[in-house]
Enzyme design. Sequence first.
Site, PDB file in Angstrom:
ATOM      1  N   LYS A 177       0.848  -1.202   0.000  1.00  0.00           N
ATOM      2  CA  LYS A 177       0.000   0.000   0.000  1.00  0.00           C
ATOM      3  C   LYS A 177       0.878   1.244   0.000  1.00  0.00           C
ATOM      4  O   LYS A 177       2.074   1.197   0.315  1.00  0.00           O
ATOM      5  CB  LYS A 177      -0.940   0.023   1.212  1.00  0.00           C
ATOM      6  CG  LYS A 177      -0.248  -0.028   2.582  1.00  0.00           C
ATOM      7  CD  LYS A 177       0.237   1.312   3.111  1.00  0.00           C
ATOM      8  CE  LYS A 177       0.890   1.170   4.489  1.00  0.00           C
ATOM      9  NZ  LYS A 177       1.628   2.390   4.903  1.00  0.00           N
ATOM     10  N   ASP A 186      -2.743  -1.518  10.550  1.00  0.00           N
ATOM     11  CA  ASP A 186      -2.991  -1.573   9.109  1.00  0.00           C
ATOM     12  C   ASP A 186      -3.654  -2.871   8.657  1.00  0.00           C
ATOM     13  O   ASP A 186      -4.075  -2.979   7.506  1.00  0.00           O
ATOM     14  CB  ASP A 186      -1.684  -1.409   8.332  1.00  0.00           C
ATOM     15  CG  ASP A 186      -1.134   0.009   8.371  1.00  0.00           C
ATOM     16  OD1 ASP A 186      -1.894   0.925   8.745  1.00  0.00           O
ATOM     17  OD2 ASP A 186       0.049   0.200   8.037  1.00  0.00           O
ATOM     18  N   SER A 192       0.005  -6.761   5.571  1.00  0.00           N
ATOM     19  CA  SER A 192      -0.671  -7.410   4.450  1.00  0.00           C
ATOM     20  C   SER A 192      -0.559  -8.929   4.554  1.00  0.00           C
ATOM     21  O   SER A 192      -1.528  -9.664   4.310  1.00  0.00           O
ATOM     22  CB  SER A 192      -0.076  -6.929   3.131  1.00  0.00           C
ATOM     23  OG  SER A 192      -0.725  -7.512   2.027  1.00  0.00           O
TER      24      SER A 192
END
Length: 284
Positions: free
Chosen positions: A11, A137, A105
Amino acid sequence: MTSLNIFSPAKVNLFLKVLKKRLDGYHEIITLMQPISIYDEILLDVSDGSGIFVECNNKNIPLDRTNLAYRAAEMFLRKAGIQKEVHIRIKKNIPAAAGLGGGSSNAASVLKGLNNILPSGFSTSSLMEIGAELGSDVPFFILNHSAIAYGRGEKLDLIEIPGYWYVIVNPGFPVSTAWVYGNLLLTKEQEDINIPSLKNRLKDICIEDILENDLEGVTVLEYPDIKDIKSGLRGAGAAGALMSGSGSTVFGVFENKEAAGIAFIRIKNDPMFKNMAVFAAQGL
């Protein structure tokens, strides 16, 4: 044994404002994030038995409980009340400790993958709650959609933004997020930034005018190369350039694939970037 291949995206933070330090030690932020087409590759194997095992092609990535993917599997199994043997094989393509969210992630990918394989019955919102316990995140990567994040970053408001093209430059040195926040001085008067005001700014101005990152000033003082990378990207035609997250990765924004491709070749051939990792990627 059941196996699943997963692509785990990176990202960029197109906007990141630190509002205040909270009583729990975290910082209150508001940030605009977009997933991009740089992926780690994860092979998830689940079989009868017990234990969690992590392998990775990057020797600098921990393989024990300090790895977020390991902790994601551990927490998923505990909350689901399931005992299985889980093997997580990670091929790292996303630079580590680089402001691109690779670890978060990976954790999100493991949560979603296990939820597909095992009869847990977790909804997306339940997975996001689990993810928030692992890292700020992680919920963003579970949704895998452009979003404005607030709170400590775990609360999300989905937003539609164009699939910009990016040239991504990682200078090769890791930056500790904890170190950056620990050296951030919140002495200046803070703007009144909230989700509606940020959405209005996105409507009224070009994306290059919204690029802002409060953490960049901290990281640049220690690593001045970041400023040079930004200048190089703008010189290659980027509409704007910014450090992502706490760094050290810098990205340039381009309106289309052709412009990004030309800039990518120029940057790759520039001696200044000789020992740096350079990628061209699209916003997802």
